[in-house]
Design a protein around this motif. Structure first.
Motif, PDB file in Angstrom:
ATOM      1  N   HIS A 190       0.828  -1.200   0.000  1.00 52.56           N
ATOM      2  CA  HIS A 190       0.000   0.000   0.000  1.00 52.56           C
ATOM      3  C   HIS A 190       0.864   1.252   0.000  1.00 52.56           C
ATOM      4  N   LEU A 191       1.933   1.242   0.773  1.00 54.99           N
ATOM      5  CA  LEU A 191       2.815   2.405   0.800  1.00 54.99           C
ATOM      6  C   LEU A 191       3.474   2.611  -0.565  1.00 54.99           C
ATOM      7  N   LYS A 192       3.944   1.548  -1.173  1.00 54.80           N
ATOM      8  CA  LYS A 192       4.613   1.672  -2.469  1.00 54.80           C
ATOM      9  C   LYS A 192       3.640   2.138  -3.551  1.00 54.80           C
ATOM     10  N   ARG A 193       2.412   1.629  -3.519  1.00 52.45           N
ATOM     11  CA  ARG A 193       1.419   2.068  -4.506  1.00 52.45           C
ATOM     12  C   ARG A 193       1.054   3.541  -4.274  1.00 52.45           C
ATOM     13  N   ALA A 194       0.941   3.940  -3.003  1.00 52.51           N
ATOM     14  CA  ALA A 194       0.626   5.338  -2.707  1.00 52.51           C
ATOM     15  C   ALA A 194       1.741   6.256  -3.187  1.00 52.51           C
ATOM     16  N   TRP A 195       2.993   5.865  -3.002  1.00 48.87           N
ATOM     17  CA  TRP A 195       4.119   6.652  -3.511  1.00 48.87           C
ATOM     18  C   TRP A 195       3.999   6.816  -5.027  1.00 48.87           C
ATOM     19  N   LEU A 196       3.691   5.708  -5.693  1.00 45.12           N
ATOM     20  CA  LEU A 196       3.645   5.728  -7.153  1.00 45.12           C
ATOM     21  C   LEU A 196       2.505   6.610  -7.654  1.00 45.12           C
ATOM     22  N   ARG A 197       1.326   6.475  -7.074  1.00 48.26           N
ATOM     23  CA  ARG A 197       0.197   7.302  -7.500  1.00 48.26           C
ATOM     24  C   ARG A 197       0.470   8.784  -7.256  1.00 48.26           C
ATOM     25  N   ALA A 198       1.171   9.090  -6.174  1.00 49.74           N
ATOM     26  CA  ALA A 198       1.450  10.485  -5.864  1.00 49.74           C
ATOM     27  C   ALA A 198       2.330  11.144  -6.920  1.00 49.74           C
ATOM     28  N   ARG A 199       3.033  10.330  -7.736  1.00 50.36           N
ATOM     29  CA  ARG A 199       3.870  10.882  -8.796  1.00 50.36           C
ATOM     30  C   ARG A 199       3.091  11.158 -10.076  1.00 50.36           C
ATOM     31  N   ARG A 200       1.838  10.720 -10.138  1.00 56.33           N
ATOM     32  CA  ARG A 200       1.041  11.010 -11.323  1.00 56.33           C
ATOM     33  C   ARG A 200       0.756  12.508 -11.406  1.00 56.33           C
ATOM     34  N   ARG A 201       0.439  12.943 -12.601  1.00 54.25           N
ATOM     35  CA  ARG A 201       0.189  14.369 -12.804  1.00 54.25           C
ATOM     36  C   ARG A 201      -1.056  14.817 -12.035  1.00 54.25           C
ATOM     37  N   GLY A 202      -1.021  16.085 -11.634  1.00 55.81           N
ATOM     38  CA  GLY A 202      -2.150  16.664 -10.935  1.00 55.81           C
ATOM     39  C   GLY A 202      -1.977  16.759  -9.444  1.00 55.81           C
ATOM     40  N   GLY A 203      -0.966  16.098  -8.907  1.00 57.35           N
ATOM     41  CA  GLY A 203      -0.700  16.193  -7.480  1.00 57.35           C
ATOM     42  C   GLY A 203       0.527  17.042  -7.224  1.00 57.35           C
ATOM     43  N   GLY A 204       0.955  17.091  -5.983  1.00 58.02           N
ATOM     44  CA  GLY A 204       2.180  17.791  -5.648  1.00 58.02           C
ATOM     45  C   GLY A 204       2.165  19.256  -6.066  1.00 58.02           C
ATOM     46  N   THR A 205       3.243  19.655  -6.738  1.00 49.85           N
ATOM     47  CA  THR A 205       3.414  21.060  -7.108  1.00 49.85           C
ATOM     48  C   THR A 205       2.317  21.539  -8.048  1.00 49.85           C
ATOM     49  N   GLU A 206       1.884  20.689  -8.985  1.00 50.71           N
ATOM     50  CA  GLU A 206       0.836  21.105  -9.921  1.00 50.71           C
ATOM     51  C   GLU A 206      -0.443  21.485  -9.183  1.00 50.71           C
ATOM     52  N   GLY A 207      -0.844  20.637  -8.246  1.00 51.31           N
ATOM     53  CA  GLY A 207      -2.052  20.933  -7.490  1.00 51.31           C
ATOM     54  C   GLY A 207      -1.889  22.166  -6.616  1.00 51.31           C
ATOM     55  N   GLU A 208      -0.721  22.299  -5.998  1.00 51.15           N
ATOM     56  CA  GLU A 208      -0.478  23.465  -5.139  1.00 51.15           C
ATOM     57  C   GLU A 208      -0.507  24.765  -5.945  1.00 51.15           C
ATOM     58  N   GLU A 209       0.091  24.742  -7.131  1.00 49.02           N
ATOM     59  CA  GLU A 209       0.100  25.952  -7.952  1.00 49.02           C
ATOM     60  C   GLU A 209      -1.306  26.323  -8.422  1.00 49.02           C
ATOM     61  N   LEU A 210      -2.127  25.316  -8.737  1.00 52.91           N
ATOM     62  CA  LEU A 210      -3.501  25.610  -9.147  1.00 52.91           C
ATOM     63  C   LEU A 210      -4.285  26.236  -8.002  1.00 52.91           C
ATOM     64  N   LEU A 211      -4.123  25.708  -6.797  1.00 50.33           N
ATOM     65  CA  LEU A 211      -4.799  26.281  -5.648  1.00 50.33           C
ATOM     66  C   LEU A 211      -4.297  27.691  -5.359  1.00 50.33           C
ATOM     67  N   ALA A 212      -2.979  27.901  -5.458  1.00 46.07           N
ATOM     68  CA  ALA A 212      -2.420  29.223  -5.198  1.00 46.07           C
ATOM     69  C   ALA A 212      -2.937  30.247  -6.198  1.00 46.07           C
ATOM     70  N   ALA A 213      -3.009  29.838  -7.478  1.00 46.83           N
ATOM     71  CA  ALA A 213      -3.514  30.763  -8.501  1.00 46.83           C
ATOM     72  C   ALA A 213      -4.961  31.126  -8.238  1.00 46.83           C
ATOM     73  N   ASP A 214      -5.755  30.172  -7.758  1.00 43.70           N
ATOM     74  CA  ASP A 214      -7.165  30.458  -7.488  1.00 43.70           C
ATOM     75  C   ASP A 214      -7.297  31.389  -6.278  1.00 43.70           C
ATOM     76  N   LEU A 215      -6.459  31.174  -5.275  1.00 46.27           N
ATOM     77  CA  LEU A 215      -6.545  32.004  -4.077  1.00 46.27           C
ATOM     78  C   LEU A 215      -6.100  33.445  -4.341  1.00 46.27           C
ATOM     79  N   THR A 216      -5.165  33.612  -5.261  1.00 48.44           N
ATOM     80  CA  THR A 216      -4.645  34.954  -5.530  1.00 48.44           C
ATOM     81  C   THR A 216      -5.347  35.658  -6.682  1.00 48.44           C
ATOM     82  N   ALA A 217      -6.293  34.951  -7.330  1.00 47.85           N
ATOM     83  CA  ALA A 217      -6.985  35.555  -8.481  1.00 47.85           C
ATOM     84  C   ALA A 217      -7.849  36.732  -8.036  1.00 47.85           C
TER      85      ALA A 217
END
Length: 318
Positions: free
Chosen positions: A291-318
């Motif tokens: 489960h840990l290894k699969r969670a690590w792998l899914r977290a590397r898919r697009r849309g998470g991490g920095t991409e998601g944070e930047e989208l939220l930041a852009a919405d908050l500062t719009a």
């Protein structure tokens, strides 16, 4: 916003869980793998091991059950369900550690012949990594130059797609192309899988804490273990509210928030579950480390991490 499931939604969730329990039991998944020939391979080695084979019979059974065609209109042979129902199905898939390019095949139903019925396996180039490339019949995106690499998850073979070599600098240096934003539906379905993992590792931790004894009492009686289990529950339920809300609204910002919370709940929850289990959580007889290894792998898919944070930041500062 109310998150009470309807009778039909509960039936769908229970039906998917029963199907997976009958055809794919995560508790038996480690036994289906050959343990590594050398328990401690060199850290610098990136050589792939023999990849697991995709269970085509199970894939077709998923198709027959409507897993891939869930959101297709009834006139096109689908169930006519919505994104909320798909989230419930993918949550169960994540909970069961179901392997395979589920998201890509689900998204291809209705456009790729055979995807809806499970006769065709579809994968997609998701950033630099491609899951299940060798097993796929159809690949969305350009996999040119992809090479197999060792995957942290033994149930998910990976290929790496090399990036284009940078051009020689000359003034003026053009700005690098901006990649297309990830498909919000793919991001949300990944979040649903992560939610399933977060729920499952919480259950495993509580079960172990109730039965494992030290110093004459269950380890769940110790305050440190209680806190770990409570934190897992809080993160999982917080992520659940966000994922279900994003399934209702379909808003990309809500999806980004749900994905970030689900990634955290899955990764931290699986790590805490390992902490509760101790060394036995790393053994091949346990599903916890998978489960840990699969969670690590899914977290590397697009849309998470920095991409998601930047989208939220852009919405908050719009």
């Amino acid at each position: 916003m109310r998150f009470q499931l309807t009778q039909e939604q509960r039936a769908l969730r229970d039906g998917v869980r029963q199907l997976l329990a009958r055809r794919w039991d995560a508790r038996r998944a480690p036994a289906a793998l050959d343990p590594p020939a050398t328990p401690d391979p060199p850290a610098a080695s990136d050589a792939p091991v023999d990849p697991p084979a995709l269970d085509r019979a199970l894939w077709r059974e998923l198709g027959a059950a409507g897993f891939f065609a869930l959101r297709l209109p009834e006139a096109d042979g689908g169930a006519g369900a919505g994104l909320a129902e798909a989230v419930l199905a993918f949550e169960e898939a994540g909970r069961a550690l179901l392997p395979g390019p589920l998201v890509a095949t689900h998204l291809a139903a209705g456009t790729v012949p055979g995807a809806a019925t499970g006769e065709t396996v579809v994968t997609a180039v998701d950033g630099p990594l491609v899951e299940w490339l060798a097993a796929a019949d159809v690949v969305r995106g350009d996999p040119s130059g992809a090479v197999p690499v060792r995957s942290v998850d033994p149930l998910t073979p990976l290929h790496r797609v090399p990036g284009s070599p940078p051009a020689a600098p000359s003034p003026p240096v053009p700005s690098p192309p901006v990649p297309a934003p990830p498909d919000p539906t793919a991001v949300l379905l990944t979040a649903a899988e992560q939610l399933g993992t977060a729920s499952r590792v919480g259950e495993l931790a509580v079960q172990h804490a109730r039965t494992r004894e030290q110093f004459g009492q269950p380890i769940g009686a110790f305050q440190a273990v209680k806190h770990l289990c409570a934190d897992m529950l809080v993160r999982a339920e917080t992520a659940r509210a966000a994922v279900y809300a994003a399934a209702v609204t379909g808003d990309p910002v809500d999806v980004a928030a749900a994905r970030l919370l689900a990634d955290e709940a899955a990764v931290r929850g699986a790590r805490d579950c390992l902490q509760v289990h101790g060394g036995m959580g790393f053994t091949w007889e346990s599903e916890v480390h998978l489960h840990l290894k699969r969670a690590w792998l899914r977290a590397r898919r697009r849309g998470g991490g920095t991409e998601g944070e930047e989208l939220l930041a852009a919405d908050l500062t719009a």
